[in-house]
Design a protein around this motif. Structure first.
Motif, PDB file in Angstrom:
ATOM      1  N   UNK A 162     -28.848 -15.372 -17.380  1.00 33.99           N
ATOM      2  CA  UNK A 162     -28.935 -14.144 -16.584  1.00 33.99           C
ATOM      3  C   UNK A 162     -29.421 -14.507 -15.183  1.00 33.99           C
ATOM      4  N   UNK A 163     -29.266 -13.558 -14.260  1.00 34.78           N
ATOM      5  CA  UNK A 163     -29.693 -13.802 -12.879  1.00 34.78           C
ATOM      6  C   UNK A 163     -31.187 -14.097 -12.804  1.00 34.78           C
ATOM      7  N   UNK A 164     -31.993 -13.377 -13.579  1.00 32.28           N
ATOM      8  CA  UNK A 164     -33.440 -13.625 -13.592  1.00 32.28           C
ATOM      9  C   UNK A 164     -33.752 -15.002 -14.165  1.00 32.28           C
ATOM     10  N   UNK A 165     -33.053 -15.377 -15.229  1.00 34.54           N
ATOM     11  CA  UNK A 165     -33.281 -16.699 -15.814  1.00 34.54           C
ATOM     12  C   UNK A 165     -32.933 -17.808 -14.835  1.00 34.54           C
ATOM     13  N   UNK A 166     -31.828 -17.639 -14.129  1.00 39.87           N
ATOM     14  CA  UNK A 166     -31.422 -18.646 -13.137  1.00 39.87           C
ATOM     15  C   UNK A 166     -32.519 -18.823 -12.092  1.00 39.87           C
ATOM     16  N   UNK A 167     -33.012 -17.704 -11.561  1.00 40.03           N
ATOM     17  CA  UNK A 167     -34.040 -17.812 -10.522  1.00 40.03           C
ATOM     18  C   UNK A 167     -35.296 -18.477 -11.065  1.00 40.03           C
ATOM     19  N   UNK A 168     -35.689 -18.127 -12.287  1.00 38.99           N
ATOM     20  CA  UNK A 168     -36.874 -18.763 -12.879  1.00 38.99           C
ATOM     21  C   UNK A 168     -36.661 -20.266 -13.039  1.00 38.99           C
ATOM     22  N   UNK A 169     -35.476 -20.653 -13.487  1.00 41.28           N
ATOM     23  CA  UNK A 169     -35.197 -22.074 -13.714  1.00 41.28           C
ATOM     24  C   UNK A 169     -35.301 -22.881 -12.420  1.00 41.28           C
ATOM     25  N   UNK A 170     -34.780 -22.344 -11.329  1.00 33.84           N
ATOM     26  CA  UNK A 170     -34.760 -23.112 -10.086  1.00 33.84           C
ATOM     27  C   UNK A 170     -36.038 -22.941  -9.276  1.00 33.84           C
ATOM     28  N   UNK A 171     -36.611 -21.737  -9.281  1.00 38.68           N
ATOM     29  CA  UNK A 171     -37.797 -21.482  -8.472  1.00 38.68           C
ATOM     30  C   UNK A 171     -39.066 -22.020  -9.126  1.00 38.68           C
ATOM     31  N   UNK A 172     -39.242 -21.713 -10.415  1.00 39.98           N
ATOM     32  CA  UNK A 172     -40.465 -22.155 -11.093  1.00 39.98           C
ATOM     33  C   UNK A 172     -40.548 -23.673 -11.153  1.00 39.98           C
ATOM     34  N   UNK A 173     -39.412 -24.330 -11.400  1.00 41.11           N
ATOM     35  CA  UNK A 173     -39.437 -25.791 -11.471  1.00 41.11           C
ATOM     36  C   UNK A 173     -39.855 -26.393 -10.130  1.00 41.11           C
ATOM     37  N   UNK A 174     -39.369 -25.820  -9.046  1.00 38.14           N
ATOM     38  CA  UNK A 174     -39.753 -26.308  -7.712  1.00 38.14           C
ATOM     39  C   UNK A 174     -41.240 -26.102  -7.460  1.00 38.14           C
ATOM     40  N   UNK A 175     -41.735 -24.920  -7.800  1.00 38.25           N
ATOM     41  CA  UNK A 175     -43.144 -24.620  -7.561  1.00 38.25           C
ATOM     42  C   UNK A 175     -44.059 -25.555  -8.356  1.00 38.25           C
ATOM     43  N   UNK A 176     -43.720 -25.785  -9.615  1.00 39.18           N
ATOM     44  CA  UNK A 176     -44.568 -26.649 -10.457  1.00 39.18           C
ATOM     45  C   UNK A 176     -44.545 -28.081  -9.958  1.00 39.18           C
ATOM     46  N   UNK A 177     -43.371 -28.577  -9.606  1.00 38.25           N
ATOM     47  CA  UNK A 177     -43.284 -29.955  -9.095  1.00 38.25           C
ATOM     48  C   UNK A 177     -44.094 -30.107  -7.810  1.00 38.25           C
ATOM     49  N   UNK A 178     -44.012 -29.132  -6.934  1.00 38.82           N
ATOM     50  CA  UNK A 178     -44.753 -29.222  -5.673  1.00 38.82           C
ATOM     51  C   UNK A 178     -46.259 -29.186  -5.913  1.00 38.82           C
ATOM     52  N   UNK A 179     -46.691 -28.350  -6.853  1.00 37.57           N
ATOM     53  CA  UNK A 179     -48.118 -28.233  -7.136  1.00 37.57           C
ATOM     54  C   UNK A 179     -48.656 -29.466  -7.858  1.00 37.57           C
ATOM     55  N   UNK A 180     -47.915 -29.963  -8.855  1.00 37.07           N
ATOM     56  CA  UNK A 180     -48.408 -31.090  -9.647  1.00 37.07           C
ATOM     57  C   UNK A 180     -48.359 -32.414  -8.889  1.00 37.07           C
ATOM     58  N   UNK A 181     -47.365 -32.558  -7.999  1.00 39.70           N
ATOM     59  CA  UNK A 181     -47.186 -33.837  -7.312  1.00 39.70           C
ATOM     60  C   UNK A 181     -47.591 -33.786  -5.842  1.00 39.70           C
ATOM     61  N   UNK A 182     -47.911 -32.588  -5.355  1.00 42.91           N
ATOM     62  CA  UNK A 182     -48.349 -32.417  -3.965  1.00 42.91           C
ATOM     63  C   UNK A 182     -47.306 -32.951  -2.987  1.00 42.91           C
ATOM     64  N   UNK A 183     -46.063 -32.559  -3.186  1.00 36.95           N
ATOM     65  CA  UNK A 183     -44.948 -32.995  -2.349  1.00 36.95           C
ATOM     66  C   UNK A 183     -44.027 -31.804  -2.076  1.00 36.95           C
ATOM     67  N   UNK A 184     -43.236 -31.867  -1.005  1.00 32.75           N
ATOM     68  CA  UNK A 184     -42.168 -30.872  -0.845  1.00 32.75           C
ATOM     69  C   UNK A 184     -41.012 -31.247  -1.767  1.00 32.75           C
ATOM     70  N   UNK A 185     -40.415 -30.272  -2.400  1.00 31.71           N
ATOM     71  CA  UNK A 185     -39.241 -30.503  -3.254  1.00 31.71           C
ATOM     72  C   UNK A 185     -38.058 -29.830  -2.582  1.00 31.71           C
ATOM     73  N   UNK A 186     -37.141 -30.647  -2.083  1.00 35.44           N
ATOM     74  CA  UNK A 186     -36.024 -30.151  -1.284  1.00 35.44           C
ATOM     75  C   UNK A 186     -34.695 -30.176  -2.024  1.00 35.44           C
ATOM     76  N   UNK A 187     -34.592 -30.996  -3.083  1.00 40.54           N
ATOM     77  CA  UNK A 187     -33.289 -31.263  -3.707  1.00 40.54           C
ATOM     78  C   UNK A 187     -33.245 -30.751  -5.143  1.00 40.54           C
ATOM     79  N   UNK A 188     -32.072 -30.240  -5.505  1.00 35.92           N
ATOM     80  CA  UNK A 188     -31.853 -29.732  -6.858  1.00 35.92           C
ATOM     81  C   UNK A 188     -30.606 -30.389  -7.439  1.00 35.92           C
ATOM     82  N   UNK A 189     -30.625 -30.590  -8.749  1.00 39.68           N
ATOM     83  CA  UNK A 189     -29.484 -31.156  -9.469  1.00 39.68           C
ATOM     84  C   UNK A 189     -29.079 -30.166 -10.557  1.00 39.68           C
ATOM     85  N   UNK A 190     -27.833 -29.672 -10.496  1.00 40.62           N
ATOM     86  CA  UNK A 190     -27.364 -28.701 -11.484  1.00 40.62           C
ATOM     87  C   UNK A 190     -27.247 -29.352 -12.869  1.00 40.62           C
TER      88      UNK A 190
END
Length: 345
Positions: free
Chosen positions: A245-273
């Motif tokens: 669903x549209x909400x699931x898609x946004x959670x998958x891409x947005x939440x993963x970016x936020x967690x990676x940035x918080x846990x690793x203290x880095x900007x996350x610019x790239x995504x892999x489908x």
């Protein structure tokens, strides 16, 4: 001479001819193009023999050969960095190329990292956040391992179990059957896939995972960051995004970016489908989440003007780079990385 025995000879001849006349030599073929290569698993021979999806794996020795060739003919680096250099028109002695690793398995840290360090280059690693967090195999590995164990126990019973799930198999070998079932599972919803996997795992006595297999830890990812490698998102749970669903898609891409940035203290610019699949909703979600670029599984080098959210890549598999004599071939690799190679599906 029969056609099937003539094809390897023909591929070798065409690959060598294109290379010798310069059409596929990276200095010429890669000019004005941006190439991205993809690796997945890096497994020693003894582990590779028990891995049911060996087609997506290379050995450390094979990876070292590939990396040596790539650094000889290209200016190699992480995706975000080299893409920026290419976009801004920077002229380099050798064509720019990005090296990427998908999924975030532990073998990338154990075997790919030392090889990259020895060559003095950095790469991008796309990781699945939930699987990193729980050290849990990706769904396609879980399914493949369960199927492999089921075949070992009783091939006939395996066919019956698959039939109960609505899967009919007519392939000649267990390995091809596993590949086909994994492909069919991609058509299911995430919930249906998990049901398949749970039923098969229960049938073989529980989850099947060798002691050597697993995902990278947060500490290992931090070490990659400290070494100058890029960490990108491969989603939260590796779903086929257009089936969400549209909400699931946004959670998958947005939440993963936020967690990676918080846990690793880095900007996350790239995504892999995951599996390379995307749709208009996915593209919109990525831009809303703040990504700068995304990579697909569509084959080939990238031309100027290509959308940064549908970048093409060349998946590297050793079996397709070997000549008819079984040796890894520079001319075969150069051909596969060039725009002259037929489309790979």
């Amino acid at each position: 001479m029969k056609l099937f025995s003539f094809r390897p000879f023909l591929r070798d001849v065409v690959g060598e001819l294109l290379y010798q006349v310069g059409l596929t030599k990276p200095a010429q073929a890669g000019n004005h193009y941006f190439t991205i290569v993809t690796f997945h698993r890096v497994l020693p021979e003894n582990q590779l023999k028990s891995y049911p999806l060996a087609e997506i794996a290379v050995t450390p020795e094979e990876l070292a050969w590939f990396i040596n060739v790539l650094v000889t003919y290209f200016t190699c680096g992480p995706l975000a960095e080299n893409l920026t250099r290419w976009q801004t028109g920077e002229r380099t002695k050798r064509p720019l190329l990005a090296i990427t690793f998908d999924d975030g398995q532990r073998d990338n840290f154990l075997y790919a990292k030392p090889i990259l360090e020895a060559a003095g280059i950095r790469a991008s690693f796309f990781v699945v956040v939930n699987n990193i967090e729980h050290n849990e195999m990706l769904w396609h590995d879980r399914l493949a391992y369960a199927l492999s164990r089921a075949v070992e126990q009783d091939a006939n019973i395996t066919d019956q179990r698959l039939s109960q799930l609505g899967i009919t198999t007519t392939t000649a070998t267990p390995r091809q059957m596993i590949i086909n079932v994994v492909e069919k599972a991609k058509m299911l919803t995430p919930a249906q896939r998990l049901m398949w996997i749970s039923l098969l795992e229960d049938a073989v006595g529980g989850p099947v995972c060798p002691a050597w297999d697993g995902m990278m830890s947060w500490q290992q990812l931090q070490e990659l960051v400290q070494g100058g490698h890029e960490i990108g998102s491969h989603s939260m749970s590796h779903p086929i995004l257009p089936g969400c669903s549209e909400d699931q898609i946004f959670d998958e891409v947005n939440q993963s970016r936020q967690i990676l940035q918080e846990r690793l203290n880095i900007p996350v610019e790239s995504f892999c489908y995951p599996n390379g699949n995307y749709d208009a909703r996915t593209l919109k979600a990525l831009q809303q989440a703040g990504y700068h670029q995304a990579v697909t599984t569509q084959w080939g080098p990238n031309q100027l003007g290509t959308s940064l959210f549908t970048l093409r890549r060349c998946d590297i598999q050793s079996q397709h780079t070997r000549s008819r004599t079984g040796h890894l071939s520079v001319s075969r690799l150069a051909w596969r990385l060039s725009r002259f190679h037929p489309p790979v599906h």
